[in-house]
Design a protein around this motif. Structure first.
Motif, short mmCIF file in Angstrom:
data_model
loop_
_atom_site.label_atom_id
_atom_site.label_comp_id
_atom_site.label_asym_id
_atom_site.label_seq_id
_atom_site.Cartn_x
_atom_site.Cartn_y
_atom_site.Cartn_z
N ALA A 43 4.91 -5.06 -1.26
CA ALA A 43 4.08 -5.43 -2.41
C ALA A 43 3.49 -6.82 -2.25
O ALA A 43 2.29 -7.02 -2.46
N ASP A 44 4.34 -7.77 -1.89
CA ASP A 44 3.88 -9.15 -1.71
C ASP A 44 2.75 -9.24 -0.71
O ASP A 44 1.75 -9.92 -0.94
N ALA A 45 2.93 -8.55 0.42
CA ALA A 45 1.93 -8.62 1.50
C ALA A 45 0.58 -8.12 1.02
O ALA A 45 -0.45 -8.79 1.20
N ALA A 46 0.56 -6.96 0.35
CA ALA A 46 -0.71 -6.39 -0.12
C ALA A 46 -1.35 -7.28 -1.17
O ALA A 46 -2.55 -7.56 -1.12
N LEU A 47 -0.52 -7.75 -2.10
CA LEU A 47 -1.02 -8.57 -3.21
C LEU A 47 -1.65 -9.87 -2.69
O LEU A 47 -2.79 -10.21 -3.03
N LEU A 54 -2.52 -10.69 0.39
CA LEU A 54 -3.63 -10.46 1.33
C LEU A 54 -4.93 -10.21 0.56
O LEU A 54 -5.98 -10.78 0.88
N GLY A 55 -4.84 -9.36 -0.46
CA GLY A 55 -6.02 -9.08 -1.28
C GLY A 55 -6.52 -10.35 -1.95
O GLY A 55 -7.73 -10.62 -1.96
#
Lengths: 390, 429
Positions: free
Chosen positions: B29-33, B35-36
């Motif tokens: 979750a952290d990575a996607a959030l 990164l976006g």
């Protein structure tokens, strides 16, 4: 193999596969159902997985989850992007009634029958949520099957119009329902209504704000690469927030798509651009399903679902058809044409699994088996039926 | 104003989420959030800076610094590590583009002049900075406490990376001014050739520096064979990839973006597996495509268009990885490196131009076209960081990036001045 190389192999397979299928004019209905149910990619995914050749190991499958979350987000976003409120008015109300009734009855009958038979007679325990997810996956219809028949036979009859609408609308209902089920599960896990509602509202707000940001940024003239950057960046943000709070990725990204379609100016170009990636994305989803597949399933449950699902769909279609009124009602068992489930049923299971896990491989095999046989039956039936209508 | 509001909104949302739920429910979750969030905010911030006539790359880096461990820590060290593969991917794209700018047919018309100036710049900048750092190290913070071997090793690396020059920034200014002419052709050709030369000799330089920085390293036949294999293996592999790209362009030529992404991943993974250089491999692949395919130029333009998210990630992550304390400690050293790099560039360029019998403008002020640094320099820093894991690598990369930021800020301004002075701009705006 590393996760990066695995992505290349998967994308390459997805890409060449999609090209191949687009060029291949298949005449035989059985071969057509093999090609369009995506069973080839699921099998390929299984062969690459740790259960077979172990080319894509368990660790890599874990690392690739972020990619597959994005693929799910992409699917939800595309469903949402097609939902322009001004366009919805051109369909008669009875179409909505037909579709909603068919979906809800199919879902309820599948769930109640499975729950009753399993608990009362077979004494086989499967958790409540898994059963709900399984029934929900069974309630959605495959838009691809209808599209294939209509394309191959150039069917433009009223019935094909209704079927295409039905497939698109019940997909939307399916995503809404998975969102509600995931929310309910979040409540059970957290045991706090306040926190669950708060998290749900935050994810909803993020989806709406993301759409607002996109609309605001695209008011100015922007290049194609800037457009792509905004979509991918905002979609990642929405998918990330859904994962962060344990909410449905499909629903969050679909809301992002719906709001974008309705508040941004011209979204046709955006839709055309991102639709180009739809096929490889869908194939990636199928391969991911194959990677996670286990063959050690309860075959009684599988067989039971197969029968119950067909029965539920027939009842649902019969009732929904009745609601259309005497003039609009069609003859015959069109329910057979609606038993195909399509990729969204897989996406629904993957969505739930990415957040909460559960007896996922078992559900997956049930859905894949049903997908293969029932989509085949649906295709066979629709071909005969729609040609007759023509 | 709108852009600033969107940046603030995304920051506030990310911050709010962290406050409500400090740990996300899923590892990804952290990575996607983040990164976006980084993709959007870094790009918008760069657009804001562009209004102040500052380069976009500076915007990406500064925003990376703001959200990195030294700032708000949205992009933590764990996340940087988890998403490291994206940096490598971007590096491959940058080098492919740089190689794709090397058109031999264009350069061969004035090859004598190009080689003469190139050798002048390399000799003066490398030897000059090496000697300067070696002699005055005792007066420079950060270097003064190092042992002599260590100091010499660092000096080699600083002097070598000072040679790099950004082809992308050069092309950017030429495109912006629609510049054409005598000086423009020479600056562009020398910049590209210098990048290629530097990438080819860099494995040798690293090995030389390793000899001083890593105590157990000794120069022997085995080591030399390893380095030679690394260089020639990378060149051979890069050429093979180039041929594959040409065949694809000739016989398939569809979905170039997707194909290039796959190619870049193959380059990154195989070079890592086989201990080759990702920069060298990619640059050679770019050269082969540009010079042996009619569709080469179109392909390179396509890469530039489709790689925007990767560029942002690359420079944003480079900014996030900066150690503020190391920058402050080495502030004087950074200034010395920036100023004396310019001084040695001037002399090297002057001597080379005189030997080639060049015009007065080339002799006296064309050095202004060689200041800007960007992707290749940061890429070399990444290689050094990987070769020397721990404090040596990370301190070096931090100081290098501080240099890049300053050179990248003043480089385009000076180059623009040069082209306007030479009256080679055709842009009436």
């Amino acid at each position: 193999m590393t996760s990066l190389l695995s992505i290349v192999v998967l994308v390459l397979l997805a890409y060449t596969g999609s090209r191949f299928i687009l060029k291949w004019k298949i005449q035989n209905t059985f071969l057509k159902s093999i090609a369009f149910t995506g069973i080839i990619y699921i099998t390929l995914g299984y062969l690459l997985s740790s259960k077979a050749l172990n080319i894509v190991t368990v660790e890599i499958t874990e690392q690739l989850k972020i990619v597959f979350a994005l693929v799910l987000g992409w699917a939800g976003f595309l469903i949402g992007l097609q939902t322009k409120f001004s366009g919805l008015k051109r369909f008669p109300v009875k179409y909505y009634r037909y579709s909603a009734l068919g979906f809800l009855i199919g879902f309820a009958v599948t769930f109640l029958l499975l729950y009753g038979i399993l608990n009362k007679w077979l004494l086989y325990t499967i958790d409540f949520h898994s059963l709900l997810i399984l029934s929900l996956a069974g309630a959605v219809t495959s838009p691809i099957m209808v599209a294939v028949v209509v394309r191959d036979h150039r069917v433009q009859a009223r019935l094909s119009h209704l079927l295409q609408f039905n497939a698109a609308f019940d997909n939307l209902l399916g995503v809404l329902m998975i969102g509600i089920i995931v929310l309910a599960n979040a409540f059970l896990v957290q045991d706090s209504v306040y926190l669950t509602v708060l998290h749900g509202i935050i994810v909803l707000a993020v989806s709406i704000v993301a759409a607002g940001i996109y609309a605001s940024l695209t008011k100015e003239k922007i290049s194609a690469e800037e457009n792509f950057l905004y979509v991918i960046g905002l979609l990642l943000f929405v998918v990330g927030s859904a994962l962060y709070f344990g909410m449905s990725i499909l629903l969050a990204s679909m809301i992002f798509g719906i709001v974008t379609a309705n508040i941004s100016g011209d979204t046709r170009r955006l839709y055309q651009n991102i639709q180009q990636l739809e096929k490889p994305m869908y194939i990636l989803l199928l391969i991911f399903a194959g990677l996670n597949l286990h063959l050690d399933v309860n075959y009684t449950l599988l067989f039971l679902f197969f029968l119950v699902h067909i029965f539920a769909k027939l009842i649902a279609e019969y009732t929904a058809n009745y609601s259309l009124g005497r003039e609009e009602r069609h003859e015959g068992w069109l329910g057979f044409g609606n038993i195909g489930m399509g990729g969204l049923s897989l996406a629904i299971i993957l969505d739930f699994n990415l957040i909460y896990g559960g007896p996922f491989p078992e559900l997956l095999l049930i859905i894949i088996t049903a997908l293969f046989f029932q989509d085949g039956i649906a295709l066979q039936y629709l071909e005969k039926r729609l040609i007759k209508e023509k | 104003m709108k852009k600033a509001l969107i940046i603030s909104l995304l920051f506030a949302l990310s911050f709010g989420m962290k406050v409500i739920l400090p740990e996300g429910k899923s590892l990804d979750a952290d990575a996607a959030l983040v990164l976006g969030m980084v993709l959007i905010t870094a790009y918008l911030f760069a657009l804001l800076l562009k209004q102040l006539k500052l380069p976009r790359l500076t915007g990406y880096m500064l925003l990376g610094l703001a959200v990195g461990p030294a700032g708000l820590n949205f992009l933590s060290y764990d996340l940087l590590h988890q998403l490291h593969f994206l940096e490598e991917l971007a590096l491959s794209f940058i080098a492919l583009t740089a190689g794709g700018e090397f058109d031999y047919r264009r350069i061969k018309k004035f090859i004598k002049s190009v080689v003469s100036q190139l050798l002048g710049q390399i000799t003066f900048v490398f030897i000059g900075l090496l000697a300067l750092l070696w002699v005055f190290a005792g007066y420079l913070p950060f270097l003064k406490d190092l042992e002599s071997d260590m100091l010499f090793g660092f000096s080699i690396l600083f002097a070598a990376t000072a040679l790099s020059k950004s082809p992308a920034a050069t092309i950017g200014i030429i495109t912006e001014l629609r510049a054409r002419g005598y000086v423009t052709e020479r600056v562009l050709s020398i910049t590209i050739l210098k990048s290629i030369t530097l990438v080819i000799i860099f494995p040798l330089i690293i090995t030389w520096a390793k000899f001083y920085l890593v105590p157990e390293t000794s120069i022997n036949t085995e080591l030399l064979i390893t380095v030679a294999t690394q260089i020639f293996g990378s060149i051979f592999f890069g050429a093979a990839i180039g041929v594959i790209i040409i065949l694809y362009l000739k016989y398939v030529d569809m979905e170039q973006g997707l194909f290039l992404l796959g190619t870049a991943i193959v380059i990154v993974e195989f070079t890592t597996m086989l201990n080759m250089e990702v920069l060298l491999t990619s640059i050679v692949a770019g050269i082969v495509v540009e010079n042996f395919s009619k569709k080469g130029q179109a392909l390179i333009e396509n890469i530039e268009k489709s790689s925007l998210p990767l560029y942002i990630i690359f420079f944003g992550f480079a900014g996030a990885g900066l150690h503020i304390d190391a920058i402050l400690e080495a502030f004087v050293l950074t200034l010395v490196l920036v100023v004396f790099r310019m001084v040695f560039l001037y002399f090297g360029n002057y001597v080379g131009a005189v030997l080639a019998g060049e015009k007065k403008i080339v002799k006296n002020i064309s050095w202004m076209g060689y200041i800007g640094q960007a992707g290749i320099a940061v890429g070399l820093g990444t290689i050094i960081e990987k070769t020397f894991p721990g404090p040596i690598g990370s301190s070096f990369k931090t100081i290098l990036i501080a240099n890049v930021v300053i050179n990248e800020l003043i480089g385009p301004i000076m180059f623009k001045y040069l082209l306007l002075y030479a009256k080679e701009s055709t842009n009436d705006d």
